[in-house]
Design a protein around this motif. Structure first.
Motif, mmCIF file in Angstrom:
data_model
loop_
_atom_site.group_PDB
_atom_site.id
_atom_site.type_symbol
_atom_site.label_atom_id
_atom_site.label_comp_id
_atom_site.label_asym_id
_atom_site.label_seq_id
_atom_site.Cartn_x
_atom_site.Cartn_y
_atom_site.Cartn_z
ATOM 1 N N SER A 1 -11.255 -87.959 4.842
ATOM 2 C CA SER A 1 -11.993 -89.185 5.088
ATOM 3 C C SER A 1 -13.483 -88.911 4.992
ATOM 4 C CB SER A 1 -11.627 -89.756 6.455
ATOM 5 O OG SER A 1 -12.430 -89.235 7.477
ATOM 6 N N SER A 2 -14.251 -89.940 4.720
ATOM 7 C CA SER A 2 -15.694 -89.759 4.581
ATOM 8 C C SER A 2 -16.330 -89.371 5.909
ATOM 9 C CB SER A 2 -16.339 -91.024 4.027
ATOM 10 O OG SER A 2 -16.197 -92.094 4.930
ATOM 11 N N ARG A 3 -15.775 -89.839 7.020
ATOM 12 C CA ARG A 3 -16.313 -89.472 8.333
ATOM 13 C C ARG A 3 -16.183 -87.966 8.569
ATOM 14 N NH1 ARG A 3 -14.646 -93.568 12.996
ATOM 15 N NH2 ARG A 3 -14.812 -94.987 11.252
ATOM 16 N N MET A 4 -15.047 -87.405 8.165
ATOM 17 C CA MET A 4 -14.843 -85.971 8.315
ATOM 18 C C MET A 4 -15.828 -85.198 7.436
ATOM 19 S SD MET A 4 -11.463 -83.663 7.623
ATOM 20 C CE MET A 4 -11.708 -83.493 5.867
ATOM 21 N N ALA A 7 -19.253 -84.985 8.935
ATOM 22 C CA ALA A 7 -19.303 -83.957 9.978
ATOM 23 C C ALA A 7 -19.427 -82.563 9.360
ATOM 24 C CB ALA A 7 -18.064 -84.048 10.865
ATOM 25 N N VAL A 8 -18.693 -82.302 8.294
ATOM 26 C CA VAL A 8 -18.766 -81.003 7.609
ATOM 27 C C VAL A 8 -20.168 -80.808 7.035
ATOM 28 C CG1 VAL A 8 -17.940 -79.686 5.607
ATOM 29 C CG2 VAL A 8 -16.306 -80.844 7.112
ATOM 30 N N TYR A 9 -20.696 -81.817 6.383
ATOM 31 C CA TYR A 9 -22.038 -81.749 5.789
ATOM 32 C C TYR A 9 -23.081 -81.470 6.874
ATOM 33 C CZ TYR A 9 -26.294 -83.049 3.344
ATOM 34 O OH TYR A 9 -27.545 -83.042 2.807
ATOM 35 N N SER A 13 -25.489 -78.186 7.084
ATOM 36 C CA SER A 13 -26.943 -78.320 7.023
ATOM 37 C C SER A 13 -27.649 -77.616 8.172
ATOM 38 C CB SER A 13 -27.347 -79.793 6.971
ATOM 39 O OG SER A 13 -27.071 -80.432 8.207
ATOM 40 N N THR A 14 -26.924 -77.302 9.240
ATOM 41 C CA THR A 14 -27.526 -76.601 10.379
ATOM 42 C C THR A 14 -27.038 -75.153 10.491
ATOM 43 O OG1 THR A 14 -25.821 -77.429 11.890
ATOM 44 C CG2 THR A 14 -27.837 -78.738 11.693
ATOM 45 N N GLU A 74 -15.668 -75.018 -2.364
ATOM 46 C CA GLU A 74 -16.546 -74.847 -3.527
ATOM 47 C C GLU A 74 -17.990 -75.153 -3.147
ATOM 48 O OE1 GLU A 74 -18.060 -74.032 -7.294
ATOM 49 O OE2 GLU A 74 -16.218 -73.405 -6.312
ATOM 50 N N LEU A 75 -18.205 -76.166 -2.336
ATOM 51 C CA LEU A 75 -19.557 -76.483 -1.880
ATOM 52 C C LEU A 75 -20.143 -75.307 -1.103
ATOM 53 C CD1 LEU A 75 -21.917 -78.429 -1.525
ATOM 54 C CD2 LEU A 75 -20.731 -79.353 0.491
ATOM 55 N N GLN A 76 -19.367 -74.729 -0.217
ATOM 56 C CA GLN A 76 -19.840 -73.578 0.560
ATOM 57 C C GLN A 76 -20.139 -72.388 -0.342
ATOM 58 O OE1 GLN A 76 -16.464 -73.734 3.362
ATOM 59 N NE2 GLN A 76 -18.010 -73.625 4.980
ATOM 60 N N ARG A 77 -19.312 -72.173 -1.348
ATOM 61 C CA ARG A 77 -19.529 -71.071 -2.286
ATOM 62 C C ARG A 77 -20.851 -71.267 -3.032
ATOM 63 N NH1 ARG A 77 -18.733 -69.372 -7.399
ATOM 64 N NH2 ARG A 77 -18.075 -71.370 -8.215
ATOM 65 N N ARG A 78 -21.102 -72.481 -3.490
ATOM 66 C CA ARG A 78 -22.344 -72.750 -4.213
ATOM 67 C C ARG A 78 -23.558 -72.637 -3.293
ATOM 68 N NH1 ARG A 78 -21.013 -77.346 -8.770
ATOM 69 N NH2 ARG A 78 -19.027 -76.429 -9.382
#
Length: 100
Positions: A1-4, A7-9, A13-14, A74-78
């Motif tokens: 879900s976009s809400r989840m 939260a991940v983003y 970011s922190t 993949e986002l974390q890898r990049r």
């Protein structure tokens, strides 16, 4: 879900591992008057899929690094590769897709 995913983003970011990076989020849903999409369009970021992660350096988007979809691994890898520091050649080459 976009809400989840939000939260991940927010967590990414922190995360101290990504301290050298600046994060920005643009919401294109909800009560938006269309301004967000107009700004993205003027920046030549045509939204075909959501979420869309773009990577910039000195105001220039590195399109080969663009990531569409919710592939958190993949986002974390990049992000890890960019945070570690890349040469201009590595930036220009773009991220290798896992398994290549």
């Amino acid at each position: 879900s976009s809400r989840m995913l939000v939260a991940v983003y927010n967590k990414l970011s922190t995360d101290p591992a990504y301290a050298p990076l600046d994060f920005a989020a643009v919401s294109v849903g909800g009560a938006d008057d269309g301004m967000a999409l107009r700004v993205l369009d003027e920046a030549f970021v045509h939204v075909n899929a959501l979420p869309l992660f773009c990577f910039y350096d000195a105001g220039i988007e590195h399109r080969r690094w663009r990531l569409a979809g919710a592939d958190v691994a993949e986002l974390q890898r990049r992000l890890a590769r960019v945070a570690a520091g890349l040469s201009q050649a590595e930036i220009d080459e773009g991220p290798a897709v896992e398994g290549e």
